[in-house]
Scaffold this motif. Sequence first.
Motif: not given
Length: 78
Positions: A59-73
Amino acid sequence: MVKPEISKQLVLPPALTMAFKEDKQLKAYFAKLPDCKQREYTEYIIEAKKESTKQKRMEKIIPLIRKGAGLNDHYKKS
């Protein structure tokens, strides 16, 4: 000097594979990420021991993947 062997093959955890089956667009976003970010996300899911933790992490990473962001960006300074 011995160089560490880096595996080129990325093994996707089942939770991520299921998310890609449910959302083809998410898979496309993931494919656009650099290998290092893809590996970062897969390791983050694999490291979780409990299924509930894996779900929370998904649930945490799906929005980050959509943004093209890294986990620790968000820790990196611009």
